[in-house]
Design an enzyme around this catalytic site. Sequence first.
Site, PDB file in Angstrom:
ATOM      1  N   ASP A 143      40.769  53.049  44.232  1.00 54.15           N
ATOM      2  CA  ASP A 143      41.259  53.279  42.870  1.00 54.15           C
ATOM      3  C   ASP A 143      41.256  54.768  42.503  1.00 54.15           C
ATOM      4  O   ASP A 143      42.308  55.339  42.220  1.00 54.15           O
ATOM      5  CB  ASP A 143      40.435  52.469  41.854  1.00 54.15           C
ATOM      6  N   GLU A 148      42.379  44.438  33.165  1.00 52.89           N
ATOM      7  CA  GLU A 148      41.277  45.365  33.472  1.00 52.89           C
ATOM      8  C   GLU A 148      40.505  45.599  32.176  1.00 52.89           C
ATOM      9  O   GLU A 148      40.627  46.632  31.518  1.00 52.89           O
ATOM     10  CB  GLU A 148      41.802  46.685  34.045  1.00 52.89           C
ATOM     11  N   HIS A 176      44.694  50.065  46.704  1.00 50.68           N
ATOM     12  CA  HIS A 176      44.860  50.452  45.298  1.00 50.68           C
ATOM     13  C   HIS A 176      44.308  51.849  45.044  1.00 50.68           C
ATOM     14  O   HIS A 176      43.103  52.073  45.093  1.00 50.68           O
ATOM     15  CB  HIS A 176      44.129  49.455  44.391  1.00 50.68           C
ATOM     16  N   HIS A 228      45.224  55.964  43.008  1.00 46.18           N
ATOM     17  CA  HIS A 228      46.024  56.788  42.075  1.00 46.18           C
ATOM     18  C   HIS A 228      46.063  58.213  42.621  1.00 46.18           C
ATOM     19  O   HIS A 228      45.196  59.032  42.305  1.00 46.18           O
ATOM     20  CB  HIS A 228      45.417  56.774  40.672  1.00 46.18           C
ATOM     21  N   HIS A 231      48.326  46.340  37.485  1.00 51.58           N
ATOM     22  CA  HIS A 231      47.016  46.402  36.868  1.00 51.58           C
ATOM     23  C   HIS A 231      46.987  45.231  35.895  1.00 51.58           C
ATOM     24  O   HIS A 231      47.866  45.122  35.041  1.00 51.58           O
ATOM     25  CB  HIS A 231      46.850  47.700  36.097  1.00 51.58           C
ATOM     26  N   GLN A 276      51.751  53.747  33.050  1.00 49.79           N
ATOM     27  CA  GLN A 276      50.363  53.888  32.576  1.00 49.79           C
ATOM     28  C   GLN A 276      50.203  53.625  31.072  1.00 49.79           C
ATOM     29  O   GLN A 276      49.223  53.044  30.635  1.00 49.79           O
ATOM     30  CB  GLN A 276      49.866  55.314  32.903  1.00 49.79           C
TER      31      GLN A 276
END
Length: 426
Positions: A310, A214, A58, A60, A211, A153
């Site tokens: 992440d 969270e 995971h 970005h 996701h 997002q």
Amino acid sequence: MIADLLVRNATLPDGRAGVDVLAAGGRIVNVSQRIDATAAQTVDARGQLLAPPFVDAHFHMDATLSYGLPRVNRSGTLLEGIALWGELKPLLTQDAIVERALAYCDWAVAKGLLAIRSHVDVCDPRLLAVEALLHVKERVRPYLDLQLVAFPQDGVLRSPGALDLLKRALTMGVDVVGGIPHFERTMADGAESVRLLCEIAAEQGRLVDMHCDETDDPHSRHVETLAMHTLRLGMQGRVTGSHLTSMHSMDNYYVSKLIPLMREAGVAAVANPLINITIQGRHDTYPKRRGMTRVPELMAAGIDVAFGHDCVMDPWYALGSGDMLEVAAMGLHVAQMTGQDAMRACFDAVTVNAAKILHLDGYGIAPGNRADFVLLQARDPVEALRLRATRLMVFRAGRLVAQTPAATAALHVPGRPGSVDWSLGR
Ligand code: FE2
């Protein structure tokens, strides 16, 4: 025939010692006690740990190494991070994303991290980051597997046009369907987004990695919906819930129903210890919640659990270097996984478990697999975690791609040895 590479006298993560590994044509051709062969390159592992490469389940990569652009996250919360990323997005250029992503991949390879699942934000009419990371994926292919997740997002329902952009990103070559149900406007919208995205994935034969939940809100239960649609659509073993931090705060009785449902649906879980421990619990006074999902309980139920990095130097997190041992060590501490088996499970969470979640082909130190492995300055996985062990040599398809000198300090103390390497009697 002369093979490409022969590694002698290695210890494998499962404890087998004195093992030789022979590679030819980019593949492992033999793993056994004493191999009688010659190779273009021979490496004496001297009993140190030879592990399959680290895998980050995971990440970005579109945001990485952008820390401070255009400003830093003052509150340290997820929501300010998302707002900050929204400020940065219009200022991004494709060249800048490519340059930062390639620089991060350099760091990763040097740390023995040879496969990364990265989410890429599709909530941008230009799809700039998608184009940039598809380019990066091809550029790094010889030395790093980059798998991309179409990540809305700003919410696939909340953000106008996001659904079309997500579909376009998949057409362009992005691999996996992402989502962010807890960021939709209502719980009902969140649940609807999960249904919609799972159906797209089912139609197109894609993996899913959302996701999910969270948040510290114990009532954020989208993972339940994710598991239900996984079962309904027959996608067992193809769906991952990332973060799942609300599970930390949930009522135990509800969790006693939820975990078996996740197991039944074959939904995997990815915790991101460095980020969860810094971002969650920000609305608490004391005691402050840790916010990481219930890793040992999920593992005990037979669910595949990986740890992800992440973020590295981005709107959400100021630190990091691509070191999955740092990630696993944080996960170990936050989850209090201090038993011998539990610590080994934390090592698995950044190697084999993550590889399984990514559906990586030919992973692991066994004949027929690609000759990817890392020689660590450690005797076993627990020592590797303790020392954040030096990656002495990193191999990709039997070729050396990174090398780091052994960590050792000269000691100038009367009556004591002249150097120290933090090992017990190596
Ligand atoms: Fe994430």
